[in-house]
Design a protein around this motif. Sequence first.
Motif, PDB file in Angstrom:
ATOM      1  N   ALA A  80       0.831  -1.275  -0.010  1.00  0.00           N
ATOM      2  CA  ALA A  80       0.062   0.011   0.218  1.00  0.00           C
ATOM      3  C   ALA A  80       0.778   1.328  -0.059  1.00  0.00           C
ATOM      4  O   ALA A  80       1.840   1.263   0.656  1.00  0.00           O
ATOM      5  N   ALA A  81       0.437   2.236  -0.864  1.00  0.00           N
ATOM      6  CA  ALA A  81       1.228   3.410  -0.923  1.00  0.00           C
ATOM      7  C   ALA A  81       0.974   4.252   0.378  1.00  0.00           C
ATOM      8  O   ALA A  81      -0.037   4.234   1.081  1.00  0.00           O
ATOM      9  N   THR A  82       1.979   5.168   0.681  1.00  0.00           N
ATOM     10  CA  THR A  82       1.815   6.120   1.869  1.00  0.00           C
ATOM     11  C   THR A  82       1.485   7.285   1.350  1.00  0.00           C
ATOM     12  O   THR A  82       1.331   8.501   1.995  1.00  0.00           O
ATOM     13  N   GLY A  83       1.541   7.484  -0.072  1.00  0.00           N
ATOM     14  CA  GLY A  83       1.232   8.634  -0.747  1.00  0.00           C
ATOM     15  C   GLY A  83       1.139   8.633  -2.108  1.00  0.00           C
ATOM     16  O   GLY A  83       1.559   7.587  -2.529  1.00  0.00           O
ATOM     17  N   PRO A  84       1.299   9.768  -2.938  1.00  0.00           N
ATOM     18  CA  PRO A  84       1.485   9.571  -4.210  1.00  0.00           C
ATOM     19  C   PRO A  84       2.757   9.326  -4.794  1.00  0.00           C
ATOM     20  O   PRO A  84       3.659   9.336  -3.985  1.00  0.00           O
ATOM     21  N   ARG A  85       2.581   8.288  -5.810  1.00  0.00           N
ATOM     22  CA  ARG A  85       3.772   7.490  -6.343  1.00  0.00           C
ATOM     23  C   ARG A  85       4.156   8.078  -7.928  1.00  0.00           C
ATOM     24  O   ARG A  85       3.478   8.505  -8.438  1.00  0.00           O
ATOM     25  N   ALA A  86       5.298   7.897  -8.042  1.00  0.00           N
ATOM     26  CA  ALA A  86       6.046   8.122  -9.402  1.00  0.00           C
ATOM     27  C   ALA A  86       6.878   7.085  -9.449  1.00  0.00           C
ATOM     28  O   ALA A  86       7.108   6.237  -8.923  1.00  0.00           O
ATOM     29  N   LEU A  87       6.996   6.706 -11.065  1.00  0.00           N
ATOM     30  CA  LEU A  87       7.928   5.585 -11.338  1.00  0.00           C
ATOM     31  C   LEU A  87       8.993   6.282 -11.930  1.00  0.00           C
ATOM     32  O   LEU A  87       9.047   7.218 -12.819  1.00  0.00           O
ATOM     33  N   LEU A  88      10.277   5.456 -11.820  1.00  0.00           N
ATOM     34  CA  LEU A  88      11.509   5.720 -12.291  1.00  0.00           C
ATOM     35  C   LEU A  88      11.756   4.768 -13.516  1.00  0.00           C
ATOM     36  O   LEU A  88      11.748   3.627 -13.154  1.00  0.00           O
ATOM     37  N   TYR A  89      11.882   5.327 -14.657  1.00  0.00           N
ATOM     38  CA  TYR A  89      11.959   4.463 -15.965  1.00  0.00           C
ATOM     39  C   TYR A  89      13.301   4.154 -16.346  1.00  0.00           C
ATOM     40  O   TYR A  89      13.952   5.230 -16.323  1.00  0.00           O
ATOM     41  N   GLU A 116       6.572   8.681  -2.759  1.00  0.00           N
ATOM     42  CA  GLU A 116       7.518   7.258  -3.078  1.00  0.00           C
ATOM     43  C   GLU A 116       7.711   7.457  -4.293  1.00  0.00           C
ATOM     44  O   GLU A 116       6.851   7.628  -5.546  1.00  0.00           O
ATOM     45  N   VAL A 117       8.794   6.796  -4.723  1.00  0.00           N
ATOM     46  CA  VAL A 117       9.270   6.597  -6.332  1.00  0.00           C
ATOM     47  C   VAL A 117       9.630   4.995  -6.517  1.00  0.00           C
ATOM     48  O   VAL A 117      10.182   4.410  -5.618  1.00  0.00           O
ATOM     49  N   LEU A 139      10.356  -4.366  -7.524  1.00  0.00           N
ATOM     50  CA  LEU A 139      10.130  -3.032  -7.361  1.00  0.00           C
ATOM     51  C   LEU A 139      10.494  -2.419  -6.415  1.00  0.00           C
ATOM     52  O   LEU A 139       9.995  -2.871  -5.262  1.00  0.00           O
ATOM     53  N   ARG A 140      11.567  -1.714  -6.140  1.00  0.00           N
ATOM     54  CA  ARG A 140      11.966  -1.060  -5.140  1.00  0.00           C
ATOM     55  C   ARG A 140      11.067   0.483  -4.951  1.00  0.00           C
ATOM     56  O   ARG A 140      10.801   0.903  -5.817  1.00  0.00           O
ATOM     57  N   ILE A 141      10.872   0.516  -3.568  1.00  0.00           N
ATOM     58  CA  ILE A 141      10.175   1.739  -3.143  1.00  0.00           C
ATOM     59  C   ILE A 141      11.122   2.690  -2.475  1.00  0.00           C
ATOM     60  O   ILE A 141      11.563   2.324  -1.421  1.00  0.00           O
ATOM     61  N   LEU A 142      11.361   3.887  -2.933  1.00  0.00           N
ATOM     62  CA  LEU A 142      12.240   4.852  -2.290  1.00  0.00           C
ATOM     63  C   LEU A 142      11.519   6.003  -1.862  1.00  0.00           C
ATOM     64  O   LEU A 142      10.689   6.524  -2.763  1.00  0.00           O
ATOM     65  N   PRO A 143      12.039   6.676  -0.989  1.00  0.00           N
ATOM     66  CA  PRO A 143      11.462   7.893  -0.654  1.00  0.00           C
ATOM     67  C   PRO A 143      11.797   8.893  -1.676  1.00  0.00           C
ATOM     68  O   PRO A 143      12.735   8.930  -2.172  1.00  0.00           O
ATOM     69  N   ALA A 144      10.683   9.912  -2.193  1.00  0.00           N
ATOM     70  CA  ALA A 144      10.943  10.855  -3.140  1.00  0.00           C
ATOM     71  C   ALA A 144      11.970  11.617  -2.850  1.00  0.00           C
ATOM     72  O   ALA A 144      12.734  11.991  -3.811  1.00  0.00           O
TER      73      ALA A 144
END
Length: 167
Positions: A80-89, A116-117, A139-144
């Motif tokens: 689950a997301a902690t907020g809006p996400r973006a994707l690093l291509y 999160e990214v 899929l790594r989830i990194l702080p923006a």
Amino acid sequence: MTTSGLDDATAELLAGSLREVLAEGGDLAAALAELGWADVLADDPARATTLLFAEHGRALAHSRVLDDVLLAELAGALPAATGPRALLYPLHSDQPADPRGPLTGLLLGGLDGITEVVVPTALDAADAGDTADAGGATLRILPAELVAAAAQPVRGFDTAAGWLTRS
């Protein structure tokens, strides 16, 4: 026999509405919600996505709508997301990044308002830690803010798009 999906007349009306929305600019997500985009997408995801990206390209629009589409597809593989996400291509490859090397890639906009990214990497699930498995890629989830600290504007392109690269 009943069929679901967009008929040609509805698709043409939708394309016209998308043209208007994209010409106006502003908050694309809010405009799509007002159009009832979630229902359209649920009814005929392939045709709806094709229409959206055809009009998006025709308008030379810049948005995170591609992120939204891909993150929706990856939702089952992500916590689950902690907020809006973006994707690093990933850049320069059709393969996920090596997490032991530098994480490089393209962001389709600035990270203001993003929490999160999501970064596709090639990593064994046993080593995952803050990651989720997505059919061969992790899929790594990194702080923006961590990603933003190393991000640089893309030069030589439409600077209004706000694209960033992380290297």
